[in-house]
Design a protein around this motif. Structure first.
Motif, PDB file in Angstrom:
ATOM      1  N   GLY A   5       0.818  -1.201   0.000  1.00 33.16           N
ATOM      2  CA  GLY A   5       0.000   0.000   0.000  1.00 33.16           C
ATOM      3  C   GLY A   5       0.854   1.253   0.000  1.00 33.16           C
ATOM      4  N   HIS A  30      -3.664  -0.969  -1.745  1.00 28.26           N
ATOM      5  CA  HIS A  30      -4.267  -0.299  -0.601  1.00 28.26           C
ATOM      6  C   HIS A  30      -3.801   1.147  -0.529  1.00 28.26           C
ATOM      7  CE1 HIS A  30      -4.989  -4.450   0.820  1.00 28.26           C
ATOM      8  NE2 HIS A  30      -3.737  -4.660   0.407  1.00 28.26           N
ATOM      9  N   SER A  71      -8.414  -1.209  -1.677  1.00 26.46           N
ATOM     10  CA  SER A  71      -9.093  -1.094  -0.390  1.00 26.46           C
ATOM     11  C   SER A  71      -8.398  -0.044   0.466  1.00 26.46           C
ATOM     12  CB  SER A  71      -9.103  -2.438   0.342  1.00 26.46           C
ATOM     13  OG  SER A  71      -7.794  -2.790   0.761  1.00 26.46           O
ATOM     14  N   GLY A  73      -6.352   0.677   3.432  1.00 26.22           N
ATOM     15  CA  GLY A  73      -5.496  -0.069   4.350  1.00 26.22           C
ATOM     16  C   GLY A  73      -5.702   0.375   5.782  1.00 26.22           C
TER      17      GLY A  73
END
Length: 270
Positions: A5, A30, A71, A73
């Motif tokens: 991420g 992320h 997504s 994180g």
């Protein structure tokens, strides 16, 4: 699993939708974000923004995550402050859940360990009511920068949704060791921030270096290969690598972060 991420400090305030697009372009899975822009340094003159106050921006941010398959994180910005009731963050926790986040990061500005344990326990309970996880960042701000204190804190809270956030710079600069990391219960490592730095600080204050000038993994002196090898394989490893010196030369976030992503991916694939 794409466990790599990028965290918000690396971009110096990039707006959320652009941030998601950047992370996706760099092949990350992320983003670590806050509910509003960090405003103390803004070399690219980003407009002010607030996921807290702008419902349309929240919708566009969530849409960008879905479009690119990313997504959240972690959502940062939750802090224990002396004489301030942590329960005041309830509305922010609701927003994290609304956006699909599952983890918040927290720090303590209270140097008292007992009060920090009590405050984080309340925060963890509030988060659990919303199905959220809480990770407390080990570092120089609170009383749990050293492993023994952090483990005491986690044991004192004793909740399944509470864990620690390990930032490579903070972890080693505070004096913690690989041997101590090897002894961690894997469930206590909730989130990891990766960067590199020399073993001795380069700036007048610790926080100036932490906030503005870190290094591409492999260019500093941290034992990152050994560090990464000791991490649980299902934990997000996110880049927190602000490089002010390059931003001041007009080098944009993609150009700054691409070498960081490549170096981190090489570490994680070994």
């Amino acid at each position: 699993m794409n466990r790599l991420g990028i965290d918000r400090l690396s971009t110096f305030g990039m707006p959320p939708v652009e941030f998601v697009e950047l992370a996706a372009d760099l092949g990350c899975g992320h983003v670590g974000i806050g509910l509003s822009r960090m405003s103390d340094y803004n070399p690219h003159h980003y407009p002010d923004w607030s996921l807290r106050d702008d419902k349309a921006l929240r919708r566009d941010f969530v849409g960008a995550l879905e479009t690119h398959g990313l997504s959240i994180g972690v959502v940062e910005g939750f802090a224990l402050v002396p004489d301030r009731d942590i329960r005041a963050c309830a509305a922010d926790l609701d927003l994290v859940r609304e956006m699909g986040g599952i983890r918040i990061a927290c720090v303590s500005l209270d140097k008292d360990l007992a009060r920090t344990i009590a405050g984080f326990a309340v925060l963890a309970e509030m988060a659990a009511e919303r199905g959220l996880l809480v990770s407390a960042e080990m570092g120089s701000l609170g009383p749990y920068g050293l492993v023994d204190a952090a483990l005491e804190m986690a044991a004192g809270i004793g909740m399944a949704n509470f864990s620690l956030m390990l930032d490579a710079m903070h972890y080693f600069r505070m004096g913690n060791s690989l041997e101590q990391l090897a002894g961690f219960d894997p469930l206590l490592i909730g989130y990891v921030q990766l960067c590199d730095v020399p073993l001795k600080r380069r700036f007048e204050t610790y926080m100036e270096e932490a906030m503005y000038e870190r290094m591409v993994p492999g260019q500093g002196e941290l034992p990152l290969r050994e560090f990464v090898a000791l991490l649980p394989t299902d934990v997000v490893v996110s880049l927190e690598i602000p490089i002010r010196s390059l931003a001041e030369q007009g080098i944009g976030p993609r150009e700054r972060l691409a070498p960081c992503v490549a170096a981190a991916r090489a570490l994680l694939e070994v």
